[in-house]
Design an enzyme around this catalytic site. Structure first.
Site, PDB file in Angstrom:
ATOM      1  N   SER A  42      -3.589 -24.401  -4.638  1.00  9.13           N
ATOM      2  CA  SER A  42      -3.195 -25.547  -5.471  1.00  9.13           C
ATOM      3  C   SER A  42      -3.581 -26.862  -4.794  1.00  9.13           C
ATOM      4  CB  SER A  42      -1.680 -25.506  -5.737  1.00  9.13           C
ATOM      5  OG  SER A  42      -0.988 -25.489  -4.504  1.00  9.13           O
ATOM      6  N   SER A  44      -5.767 -26.772  -1.790  1.00 12.60           N
ATOM      7  CA  SER A  44      -6.797 -26.548  -0.769  1.00 12.60           C
ATOM      8  C   SER A  44      -7.914 -25.677  -1.328  1.00 12.60           C
ATOM      9  CB  SER A  44      -6.184 -25.851   0.448  1.00 12.60           C
ATOM     10  OG  SER A  44      -5.737 -24.551   0.073  1.00 12.60           O
ATOM     11  N   LYS A  61     -11.105 -24.798   5.739  1.00 13.36           N
ATOM     12  CA  LYS A  61     -10.079 -25.004   4.707  1.00 13.36           C
ATOM     13  C   LYS A  61      -9.950 -26.513   4.509  1.00 13.36           C
ATOM     14  CE  LYS A  61      -5.493 -23.350   3.433  1.00 13.36           C
ATOM     15  NZ  LYS A  61      -4.436 -22.387   3.829  1.00 13.36           N
ATOM     16  N   ALA A 112     -14.262 -14.587   7.996  1.00 17.88           N
ATOM     17  CA  ALA A 112     -14.233 -13.113   7.879  1.00 17.88           C
ATOM     18  C   ALA A 112     -15.235 -12.734   6.788  1.00 17.88           C
ATOM     19  CB  ALA A 112     -12.831 -12.657   7.497  1.00 17.88           C
ATOM     20  N   GLU A 116     -11.799  -9.475   1.560  1.00 21.22           N
ATOM     21  CA  GLU A 116     -10.450  -8.908   1.486  1.00 21.22           C
ATOM     22  C   GLU A 116     -10.431  -7.385   1.573  1.00 21.22           C
ATOM     23  OE1 GLU A 116      -9.153 -12.156  -1.958  1.00 21.22           O
ATOM     24  OE2 GLU A 116      -8.942 -10.013  -2.294  1.00 21.22           O
ATOM     25  N   ASP A 155       4.179 -12.856   3.761  1.00 20.49           N
ATOM     26  CA  ASP A 155       3.386 -12.604   2.541  1.00 20.49           C
ATOM     27  C   ASP A 155       2.201 -11.694   2.841  1.00 20.49           C
ATOM     28  OD1 ASP A 155       1.683 -14.605  -0.015  1.00 20.49           O
ATOM     29  OD2 ASP A 155       2.794 -12.703  -0.135  1.00 20.49           O
ATOM     30  N   LYS A 157      -0.255  -8.796   2.476  1.00 20.23           N
ATOM     31  CA  LYS A 157      -0.735  -8.019   1.321  1.00 20.23           C
ATOM     32  C   LYS A 157      -2.242  -7.836   1.499  1.00 20.23           C
ATOM     33  CE  LYS A 157      -1.018 -12.359  -1.304  1.00 20.23           C
ATOM     34  NZ  LYS A 157      -0.637 -13.074  -2.524  1.00 20.23           N
ATOM     35  N   GLU A 159      -4.703  -8.749  -0.069  1.00 19.13           N
ATOM     36  CA  GLU A 159      -5.538  -9.943  -0.332  1.00 19.13           C
ATOM     37  C   GLU A 159      -5.600 -10.837   0.905  1.00 19.13           C
ATOM     38  OE1 GLU A 159      -3.193  -8.724  -2.210  1.00 19.13           O
ATOM     39  OE2 GLU A 159      -3.267  -9.399  -4.288  1.00 19.13           O
ATOM     40  N   ASN A 160      -4.545 -10.807   1.720  1.00 16.83           N
ATOM     41  CA  ASN A 160      -4.489 -11.681   2.918  1.00 16.83           C
ATOM     42  C   ASN A 160      -4.939 -10.975   4.181  1.00 16.83           C
ATOM     43  OD1 ASN A 160      -3.585 -13.869   1.541  1.00 16.83           O
ATOM     44  ND2 ASN A 160      -1.420 -13.462   1.884  1.00 16.83           N
ATOM     45  N   ASP A 173      -3.708 -16.764   5.909  1.00 20.22           N
ATOM     46  CA  ASP A 173      -2.749 -17.412   5.019  1.00 20.22           C
ATOM     47  C   ASP A 173      -1.341 -17.480   5.596  1.00 20.22           C
ATOM     48  OD1 ASP A 173      -2.695 -17.521   1.396  1.00 20.22           O
ATOM     49  OD2 ASP A 173      -2.010 -18.874   2.974  1.00 20.22           O
ATOM     50  N   THR A 198       4.706 -12.230  -2.578  1.00 17.28           N
ATOM     51  CA  THR A 198       4.019 -11.687  -3.755  1.00 17.28           C
ATOM     52  C   THR A 198       4.794 -10.476  -4.253  1.00 17.28           C
ATOM     53  OG1 THR A 198       1.942 -12.443  -2.805  1.00 17.28           O
ATOM     54  CG2 THR A 198       1.793 -10.786  -4.558  1.00 17.28           C
TER      55      THR A 198
HETATM   56  N1  LIG Z   1      -5.761 -19.598   2.528  1.00 16.06           N
HETATM   57  C1  LIG Z   1      -6.528 -19.506   3.584  1.00 16.06           C
HETATM   58  O1  LIG Z   1      -6.216 -20.012   4.668  1.00 16.06           O
HETATM   59  C2  LIG Z   1      -7.781 -18.738   3.441  1.00 16.06           C
HETATM   60  N2  LIG Z   1      -8.195 -18.304   2.239  1.00 16.06           N
HETATM   61  N3  LIG Z   1      -9.340 -17.643   2.433  1.00 16.06           N
HETATM   62  C3  LIG Z   1     -10.013 -17.012   1.298  1.00 16.06           C
HETATM   63  C4  LIG Z   1      -8.980 -16.240   0.497  1.00 16.06           C
HETATM   64  C5  LIG Z   1      -9.550 -15.546  -0.700  1.00 16.06           C
HETATM   65  C6  LIG Z   1      -8.425 -14.821  -1.449  1.00 16.06           C
HETATM   66  N4  LIG Z   1      -7.722 -13.903  -0.599  1.00 16.06           N
HETATM   67  C7  LIG Z   1      -7.200 -14.507   0.624  1.00 16.06           C
HETATM   68  C8  LIG Z   1      -8.277 -15.227   1.389  1.00 16.06           C
HETATM   69  C9  LIG Z   1      -9.687 -17.645   3.742  1.00 16.06           C
HETATM   70  C10 LIG Z   1      -8.690 -18.336   4.419  1.00 16.06           C
HETATM   71  C11 LIG Z   1      -8.659 -18.480   5.901  1.00 16.06           C
HETATM   72  C12 LIG Z   1     -10.011 -18.329   6.517  1.00 16.06           C
HETATM   73  C13 LIG Z   1     -10.914 -17.335   5.825  1.00 16.06           C
HETATM   74  C14 LIG Z   1     -11.946 -16.710   6.509  1.00 16.06           C
HETATM   75  N5  LIG Z   1     -12.797 -15.900   5.886  1.00 16.06           N
HETATM   76  C15 LIG Z   1     -12.647 -15.669   4.560  1.00 16.06           C
HETATM   77  N6  LIG Z   1     -13.543 -14.853   3.997  1.00 16.06           N
HETATM   78  C16 LIG Z   1     -13.745 -14.397   2.767  1.00 16.06           C
HETATM   79  C17 LIG Z   1     -14.986 -13.745   2.472  1.00 16.06           C
HETATM   80  C18 LIG Z   1     -15.235 -13.244   1.226  1.00 16.06           C
HETATM   81  C19 LIG Z   1     -14.278 -13.339   0.138  1.00 16.06           C
HETATM   82  C20 LIG Z   1     -13.009 -13.988   0.484  1.00 16.06           C
HETATM   83  C21 LIG Z   1     -12.747 -14.502   1.742  1.00 16.06           C
HETATM   84  N7  LIG Z   1     -11.654 -16.240   3.824  1.00 16.06           N
HETATM   85  C22 LIG Z   1     -10.786 -17.059   4.433  1.00 16.06           C
END
Ligand SMILES: NC(=O)c1nn(CC2CCNCC2)c2c1CCc1cnc(N=C3C=CCC=C3)nc1-2
Length: 312
Positions: A42, A44, A61, A112, A116, A155, A157, A159-160, A173, A198
Site C-alpha cells: 500500500s 511501497s 524497497k 531472491a 516465492e 506473518d 507464509k 509468499e514471504n 517482509d 494472513t
Molecule cells: N515486502 C518486502 O519487503 C519484499 N517484497 N518482495 C517481493 C514480494 C512479492 C510477493 N511475495 C512476497 C515478496 C521482496 C521484498 C524484500 C526483498 C525481496 C527480494 N527478492 C525478491 N524477489 C522476488 C523475485 C521474484 C518474484 C517475487 C519476489 N522479492 C523481495
C-alpha cells in the site's frame, strides 16, 4: 564546513557529489539501474536493481513518504528497518543500507532471484518428503535465529518465504514483526495488539487473544509443512471468517498418503494451546523440535552450505 540543514541527495550541489569518492559517498538512486517490479504494497514498491559501479543485483524497497505519513505507517516502517538491521542470517533477507530523496525512502536488500516458495508449490503441486524436510529445516533455522534476536515474524507464509539463486530460503517482509523483550524466565511476554496475520496461517491465540508469541511462528510452520506436502494449507474456508472458525476449532484432516513422520510433527505444531506446541519454551523447546524424527536426516550445521535438493 559550515553547518547546514541536511539536504536530500537529489538537492545536494552537483560539485559536492562529483568530488566525493564513491567509497564514502552514500549511494543514491543515480547509482542504480532499476529493473522489474517484484512486489507492491500500500505504501511501497519493491524493484530489482543493479548497482552501476559493482554490477551487483539488489531488491530495492521504495517507500513513499507521503503515503507512510497519510496511512500512519511510520511505526511499521521503523519496526521493519530496526528489525532488518538486527538480522544477520543466511535465511533472512539482508538490509545492506538505506538512503532517501525528497519523496521516498529506499531499503537496499538481498535480491531472491527465484521468488516465492508458493510459486514452486503451485507449479509442482507438492514437494516430496526429502525436499519438505530440507526447506522446513532452513525455515526453522531462520525462525530460531529470529527468536534469538527477540523478533517474532507473525506473518510467515509461503509468499514471504523467498528462494535465492542457490534455491536457499530467504525470509522477508518484517513490516509486521514484533520485537519482544524476554522476561525473567526467558519467556517473551505476549502483548495484545491489533495486527492479525494472513488468514490461513494465523494462530488461534492471535485470533482469540490478539496476542502473538514466539509459538505463533511455530503454528505457521506447521501450516507450511502441511502445505508443502498436501499442496494446500490445512485451514481454508470459503471466506476469512470460515477459515478462522476452522483454526480455533482445529478443524483439519490429512490427505491419504501423508507421510506419518510429517503427520506426527504437524500434529505437534498445530496445537491450540501455544505453550503446549512443540518448539515453545525457549531454547529447550526449539531443541526438542529439532530432534523430532522428521529432521532425522538433517545435519543442522550443514544446511546452509549443502546444495538444495532438486525439486521433483
Ligand atoms: N515486502 C518486502 O519487503 C519484499 N517484497 N518482495 C517481493 C514480494 C512479492 C510477493 N511475495 C512476497 C515478496 C521482496 C521484498 C524484500 C526483498 C525481496 C527480494 N527478492 C525478491 N524477489 C522476488 C523475485 C521474484 C518474484 C517475487 C519476489 N522479492 C523481495
Amino acid at each position: 564546513p559550515p553547518t547546514r540543514a541536511p539536504q536530500p541527495e537529489s538537492q545536494a550541489p552537483k560539485t559536492q557529489l562529483s568530488q566525493t569518492p564513491l567509497s564514502v559517498r552514500k549511494k543514491g538512486v543515480k547509482d542504480f539501474e532499476f529493473g522489474k517490479t517484484l512486489g507492491e504494497g500500500s505504501y511501497s514498491t519493491v524493484v530489482s536493481a543493479r548497482d552501476r559501479s559493482t554490477g551487483r543485483e539488489y531488491a530495492i524497497k521504495i517507500l513513499d513518504k507521503k503515503h507512510i505519513i497519510k496511512e500512519k505507517k511510520v511505526k511499521y516502517v521503523n519496526i521493519e528497518k530496526n528489525t532488518l538491521n538486527k538480522m544477520n542470517h543466511p535465511g533472512i533477507v539482508r538490509l545492506y543500507y538505506t538512503f532517501q530523496d525528497h519523496d521516498s525512502l529506499y531499503f537496499v536488500l538481498d535480491h531472491a532471484k527465484n521468488g516465492e516458495l508458493l510459486a514452486f508449490i503451485k507449479k509442482l503441486g507438492s514437494f516430496d518428503l526429502n525436499c519438505t524436510q530440507y526447506y522446513t529445516a532452513q525455515i526453522l533455522s531462520s525462525i530460531e535465529y529470529m527468536h534469538s534476536q527477540g523478533v517474532i515474524h507473525r506473518d510467515l507464509k509461503p509468499e514471504n518465504i523467498l528462494l535465492d539463486e542457490k534455491m536457499h530460503v530467504k525470509i522477508t517482509d518484517f513490516g509486521t514483526a514484533k520485537i519482544f523483550e524476554s522476561n525473567a524466565d526467558g519467556e517473551e511476554d505476549a502483548r495484545a495488539n491489533s495486527f492479525v496475520g494472513t488468514a490461513e496461517y494465523v494462530s488461534p491465540e492471535l485470533l482469540k487473544e490478539k496476542a502473538a508469541c514466539k509459538s505463533s511462528d511455530f503454528w505457521a510452520l506447521g501450516c507450511i509443512i502441511y502445505q508443502l506436502i498436501a499442496g494446500r494449507p490445512p485451514f481454508k474456508g470459503t471466506n476469512e471468517y470460515m477459515t478462522f472458525q476452522k483454526i480455533v476449532n482445529l478443524e483439519y484432516t490429512f490427505p491419504e498418503g501423508f507421510p506419518p513422520v510429517a503427520k506426527d510433527l504437524v500434529q505437534k505444531l498445530l496445537v491450540l494451546n501455544p505453550s503446549e506446541r512443540l518448539g515453545s519454551g525457549g531454547n529447550a523447546g526449539i531443541e526438542k523440535l529439532k530432534v523430532h524424527p522428521f529432521f532425522q536426516e538433517i545435519k543442522w550445521d550443514k544446511i546452509w552450505e549443502m546444495p538444495a535438493p532438486r525439486l521433483l
